[in-house]
Enzyme design. Structure first.
Site, short mmCIF file in Angstrom:
data_model
loop_
_atom_site.label_atom_id
_atom_site.label_comp_id
_atom_site.label_asym_id
_atom_site.label_seq_id
_atom_site.Cartn_x
_atom_site.Cartn_y
_atom_site.Cartn_z
N SER A 215 40.17 38.56 98.09
CA SER A 215 38.95 38.76 98.55
C SER A 215 38.74 38.85 99.89
CB SER A 215 38.16 37.32 97.81
OG SER A 215 36.87 37.33 97.96
N GLU B 159 35.75 40.27 87.32
CA GLU B 159 35.72 39.37 88.72
C GLU B 159 34.37 38.77 88.69
OE1 GLU B 159 37.41 39.66 91.85
OE2 GLU B 159 38.80 41.14 91.17
N HIS C 215 37.14 36.30 89.52
CA HIS C 215 37.70 36.33 90.74
C HIS C 215 38.46 34.95 91.13
CE1 HIS C 215 37.03 38.18 94.69
NE2 HIS C 215 36.73 37.13 95.25
#
Length: 540
Positions: free
Chosen positions: A228, A351, A450
């Site tokens: 990320s 995600e 995610h």
């Protein structure tokens, strides 16, 4: 949910998803009795850690001085030396951030936050034993605004023990403290203020170069990897002249970034920040004296007033300053600076479920609701996008389709585009993956959210979610995933005997490893959705 508000919920949701019911036992090292001590040497003094499962663990080692007071908004400086042996038994403070309490509670990070946050942690199976192991330096997620390198799922003990590598995790400046441009308002002394959070990372990598041999690591075989926001940091470091030569492999997990903040946007943010802090033009230098909490509150207020040009970005994003960051890191093409650095890059298949939690109401989304949601996400008519995804996934529900679309806008698309631009350089290879494994946590509807791959990369299934930690197939996949990451750190190629042949990515074949219980390579997965989303994001 807007891009900005969804990023604000990152730490809370990631903690709920990743954190297990129990904390890892080595988080209690400082108070545990009967543990063998480990002594490490640094250029600023000796440090005392402990040995766990044959791994020497050191926590909270300062790699830079406090960033408070006159050091605020300035490039990092070296820490003071010390005499005797300094305890390195507990994590150091988190960087200042508005939601560090929720992170500390959920993810096992320390709740304390301080501008004296330039600290790192080391996990290594050898100290001055004559061996030089690959070094893997983790850059934490949370955009450029939140997060910590000290969460329990990031514990490097298992990775170091299983694969004989040196794992380094660290904290650095974030948000308003790390990425506020003050060059126009405060003069040339502050010309680099919009990049000091990244300069902290460069400083940490210099510390690794100068000290890691004493911890059994090879300073000439350093991999930076992050997820990320951590992936965004990796992508940006690949374009920074000051970072050249400090790392030799790069891994970007769900963090592909092409462009950063431009000068005019950074100046507008600063003007708004000064107003929120109650300062006038002649009082700009008082920003170095504003209390930490007040500055964070001012930053939070400004975030609500700014709409970013780049989807998924916030106003705390670093600025292209022509110095520390010469240009947009991956636009219009990849940085020549790192053309010869091997890259591993990928993302998780769904995600967006981490940010847009699949409630019963959302799972019942109909076609009209899909059109409405997709229209807001894409800021335009979504018909051709929906058609492309429906063709690719004919059995998907409207909610499934929305999650796939939102995942590709922009994470999945940027990941593929960055991989293509890297391959187009015809230098070192790039390898692409998509993480398809679906978690049973979160009610069974999270699919591949995610952050899903982090627990597999760190081989930390034992301390992952209560359901995952009981699944033999999760342990098997963690063995394959962590081995691939380490193989890449060693050789620049993630291929291992337990995975199918993994070809390098190219604009022609677009070969991608799909991680699941049965891993496989697919050429140009989701070709139809890829082509339409590239047009939406103006990449073709």
């Amino acid at each position: 949910m807007s891009h900005i508000s969804s990023r604000r919920s990152f730490t809370k949701h990631a903690g709920l998803f990743l954190a297990g019911a129990q904390l890892a036992p080595w988080l209690q090292l400082a108070s545990a009795a009967g543990l063998e001590s480990a002594i490490g040497d640094t250029f600023t003094g000796k440090v005392r850690g402990v040995v766990i499962d044959g791994v020497n663990v050191f926590k909270g080692i300062p790699y830079g001085a406090s960033t408070g007071g006159t050091n605020r908004f300035m490039p990092p400086v070296k820490p003071a030396t010390w005499t005797g042996t300094r305890d390195a038994l507990a994590f150091g403070p988190n960087a200042p951030q508005t939601n560090s309490n929720s992170e500390g509670t959920a993810a096992g990070s320390p709740i304390q936050q301080s501008e004296d946050c330039l600290v790192l942690n080391i996990f290594t199976s050898g100290l001055k034993d004559g061996r030089r192991r690959p070094v893997m330096v983790w850059l934490h997620g949370g955009g450029f605004s939140y997060g910590s390198g000290s969460g329990h799922i990031l514990d490097g003990t298992s990775l170091a023990h299983t694969h004989d590598v040196v794992v380094v995790t660290l904290n650095h400046r974030l948000n308003v403290f790390g990425y506020t441009y003050l060059g126009d308002a405060m003069g040339s002394d502050f010309a680099l203020s919009s990049s000091v959070g990244l300069l902290d990372l460069v400083f940490a990598l210099e510390w690794v170069r100068d000290n890691i041999t004493n911890f059994g690591g090879d300073p000439n075989l350093v991999t930076i990897f992050g997820q990320s926001g951590g992936g965004r940091k990796v992508a940006t470091l690949m374009s920074m002249p000051s970072a050249k030569g400090l790392f030799h492999r790069a891994i970007i997990e769900s963090g592909a970034v092409l462009r950063l903040t431009q000068h005019e946007d950074a100046v507008r943010y600063t003007d708004l920040l000064l107003a929120e802090a109650g300062l006038k033009a002649g009082q700009v230098r008082e920003l170095q004296n504003v209390p930490m909490a007040r500055l964070l509150a001012a930053d939070a207020a400004v975030q609500k007033k700014i709409t970013m040009r780049e989807p998924g970005m916030t106003a705390n994003t670093p600025m292209v300053d022509g110095k520390a960051i010469p240009g947009h890191p991956w636009d219009p093409k990849g940085p020549a600076l790192s053309a010869n650095t091997p890259l591993l890059i990928g993302y998780a298949h769904t995600e967006e479920t981490l940010y847009d939690r699949p409630t019963l109401e959302k799972l019942a989304l109909d076609a009209a609701g899909l059109t409405e949601r997709a229209s807001k996400r894409l800021d335009g008519d979504p018909a051709r996008v929906i058609d492309a995804f429906r063709t690719a996934y004919p059995k998907a529900t409207p909610w499934d389709l929305y999650i796939l679309i939102a995942t590709d806008h922009p994470r999945g698309t940027y990941s593929r585009e960055l991989a293509k631009r890297k391959a187009d350089q015809r230098g070192a290879p790039v390898f692409a993956y998509r993480f398809d494994w679906e978690t049973p946590e979160g009610g069974g509807h999270m699919r591949s959210p995610h952050t899903i791959e982090i627990q597999f990369v760190f081989n930390n299934i034992k301390i992952a979610g209560p359901l995952i930690s009981k699944m033999p197939e999760a342990y098997a996949l963690a063995e394959k995933t962590s081995a691939a990451w380490v193989a890449f750190a060693r050789s620049g190629n993630p291929s291992t005997p337990k995975l199918p042949k993994w070809p390098a990515y190219s604009a022609v074949s677009r070969d991608t490893m799909l991680f699941n219980d049965d891993c496989r390579v697919e050429s140009d997965p989701d070709r139809g959705p890829r082509l339409v989303m590239e047009k939406v994001l103006q990449l073709s």
